[in-house]
Design an enzyme around this catalytic site. Structure first.
Site, PDB file in Angstrom:
ATOM      1  N   GLY A  39       0.821  -1.211   0.000  1.00 13.12           N
ATOM      2  CA  GLY A  39       0.000   0.000   0.000  1.00 13.12           C
ATOM      3  C   GLY A  39       0.850   1.254   0.000  1.00 13.12           C
ATOM      4  N   LEU A  41       0.433   3.691  -2.001  1.00  9.31           N
ATOM      5  CA  LEU A  41       0.789   3.665  -3.424  1.00  9.31           C
ATOM      6  C   LEU A  41       1.370   4.995  -3.881  1.00  9.31           C
ATOM      7  CD1 LEU A  41      -2.240   1.767  -5.018  1.00  9.31           C
ATOM      8  CD2 LEU A  41      -0.132   0.832  -4.037  1.00  9.31           C
ATOM      9  N   GLY A  44       5.706   4.909  -8.384  1.00  8.80           N
ATOM     10  CA  GLY A  44       6.451   3.666  -8.648  1.00  8.80           C
ATOM     11  C   GLY A  44       5.495   2.477  -8.774  1.00  8.80           C
ATOM     12  N   HIS A  45       4.554   2.367  -7.829  1.00  9.97           N
ATOM     13  CA  HIS A  45       3.564   1.278  -7.904  1.00  9.97           C
ATOM     14  C   HIS A  45       2.695   1.428  -9.150  1.00  9.97           C
ATOM     15  CE1 HIS A  45       4.095   1.638  -3.366  1.00  9.97           C
ATOM     16  NE2 HIS A  45       4.492   0.410  -3.628  1.00  9.97           N
ATOM     17  N   GLN A  69       8.115  -9.027   7.815  1.00 10.62           N
ATOM     18  CA  GLN A  69       9.343  -8.597   7.121  1.00 10.62           C
ATOM     19  C   GLN A  69       9.937  -7.323   7.698  1.00 10.62           C
ATOM     20  OE1 GLN A  69       7.052  -8.064   3.272  1.00 10.62           O
ATOM     21  NE2 GLN A  69       8.580  -6.480   2.948  1.00 10.62           N
ATOM     22  N   GLY A 157       9.434  -3.879  -8.554  1.00  9.78           N
ATOM     23  CA  GLY A 157      10.293  -2.752  -8.922  1.00  9.78           C
ATOM     24  C   GLY A 157      11.764  -3.086  -8.692  1.00  9.78           C
ATOM     25  N   ASP A 160      13.880  -2.293  -5.227  1.00  9.77           N
ATOM     26  CA  ASP A 160      14.225  -3.337  -4.259  1.00  9.77           C
ATOM     27  C   ASP A 160      14.916  -4.456  -5.042  1.00  9.77           C
ATOM     28  OD1 ASP A 160      13.036  -2.212  -1.799  1.00  9.77           O
ATOM     29  OD2 ASP A 160      11.197  -2.345  -2.948  1.00  9.77           O
ATOM     30  N   SER A 195       9.617   6.054  -2.963  1.00  7.92           N
ATOM     31  CA  SER A 195       9.452   5.078  -1.887  1.00  7.92           C
ATOM     32  C   SER A 195       8.346   5.570  -0.966  1.00  7.92           C
ATOM     33  CB  SER A 195      10.762   4.977  -1.087  1.00  7.92           C
ATOM     34  OG  SER A 195      10.516   4.430   0.194  1.00  7.92           O
TER      35      SER A 195
HETATM   36  O1  PAF Z   1       8.065  -4.690  -1.996  1.00  4.65           O
HETATM   37  C1  PAF Z   1       7.097  -4.775  -1.213  1.00  4.65           C
HETATM   38  O2  PAF Z   1       6.231  -3.909  -1.156  1.00  4.65           O
HETATM   39  C2  PAF Z   1       6.975  -5.973  -0.308  1.00  4.65           C
HETATM   40  O3  PAF Z   1       8.216  -6.427   0.090  1.00  4.65           O
HETATM   41  C3  PAF Z   1       6.149  -7.126  -0.939  1.00  4.65           C
HETATM   42  C4  PAF Z   1       6.818  -7.685  -2.190  1.00  4.65           C
HETATM   43  C5  PAF Z   1       4.757  -6.640  -1.283  1.00  4.65           C
HETATM   44  C6  PAF Z   1       6.017  -8.276   0.069  1.00  4.65           C
HETATM   45  O4  PAF Z   1       5.400  -7.870   1.233  1.00  4.65           O
END
Ligand code: PAF
Length: 295
Positions: A39, A41, A44-45, A69, A157, A160, A195
């Site tokens: 989310g 957004l 980039g997204h 994560q 993207g 990362d 970002s």
């Molecule tokens: O890049 C991200 O936004 C996250 O690491 C992902 C790939 C959605 C996994 O939670």
């Protein structure tokens, strides 16, 4: 656009679409492009969504702030969440299905499986800074999402970059029937990689953050002009970043496929940077290409 919260609703919304449906005996009805996100957004997204929209009959976006994560609880707590805004942007971008599950849908009571990509890819750079658990969290949630959505292609993207390599490895190792598409990093006019964390920078810090892409561009320029020695470039970059009050966590010159540290810049190399500007952690990377590079 339809918003769904459970895997059962998602499967119902997708009907026979997607690679997995055909494999499991269902009648295929068009291809599915998938963009997994947490989310908040931004452009980039949206560029990933545009790439998926151009190539597929159905586009699925997932929004799930994956708790496993994050290595810092405060980063997880402060992660921007505004599903209403994200849903509006997603609809404008032509998303067909928005999958926005609760934590309990992804990690139900008793969940105790972890997908772990071993080896150097997850040990260095972000793996070293954030701990192994970071990529285990990413690999586990990406596996779950790919199994739930069963897309023909999933879009990530290059910002990362290490994550992209880890996901490619995961998909190859598990033989998952999905194509992983890496898309170029989307950048602000001054070059800063877009970002979700950029909004946390004060105006003054945002200004200083622009030093990161500037320094990276200077290194790329010098390598294009024939510089092969790493140390002088690293020293000049560290000096410029330090002067701007950017605290470098790593500035690494690595093989673009294996992330092994390279000895010189005679072959194409990934420059990877992680740095803090005030309390905001930013990462970026770019390919360095020596003169006469074919690749
Ligand atoms: O890049 C991200 O936004 C996250 O690491 C992902 C790939 C959605 C996994 O939670």
């Amino acid at each position: 656009m339809r918003t769904v919260r459970t895997v059962a609703e998602l499967r119902e919304a997708l009907g026979g679409a997607g690679s997995g449906s055909a494999l499991s005996g269902g009648a295929p009805s068009g291809t599915v492009g998938f963009v997994p996100t947490m989310g908040a957004l931004h452009e980039g997204h949206l560029s990933l969504l545009r790439a998926a929209r151009a190539a597929h009959d159905t586009v699925v976006l997932s929004i799930f702030v994956n708790p496993t994560q994050f290595n810092e609880q405060s980063d997880f707590d402060r992660y921007a969440r505004d599903e209403g805004r994200d849903a509006r942007l997603a609809e404008e971008a032509g998303v067909d299905v928005l999958f926005a599950p609760e934590v309990s849908e992804i990690y139900p009571e008793g969940f105790c499986t972890s997908v772990s990509v071993g080896g150097r890819l997850t040990e260095v750079l972000e793996g070293a800074e954030r701990g192994r658990g970071h990529f285990d969290g990413v690999a586990t949630v990406v596996s779950k999402l790919l199994i739930a959505v069963r897309p023909d292609a999933a879009y990530f993207g290059e910002k990362d970059y290490q994550q992209l390599l880890v996901v490619r490895r995961l998909v190859a190792d598990l033989g998952l029937p999905v194509r992983i598409v890496g898309c170029p990093t989307s950048r602000e006019p001054d070059g800063l990689a877009r970002s979700s964390r950029n909004v946390r920078l004060s105006a003054e810090a945002r200004e200083r953050a622009g030093t990161i892409p500037r320094v990276m561009a200077e290194i790329a320029e010098r390598v294009r002009a024939g510089a092969e020695e790493i140390e002088p470039l690293r020293a000049a970059a560290a000096e410029a970043l330090g002067r701007a009050g950017v605290e470098v966590e790593y500035l690494a010159f690595v093989d673009p496929d294996t992330l092994e540290t390279v000895a010189d810049l005679a072959a194409p190399t990934r420059l990877a940077v992680a740095a803090r500007v005030d309390d905001v952690r930013l990462i970026d990377n770019r390919l360095l290409t020596p003169p006469d590079t074919k690749r």
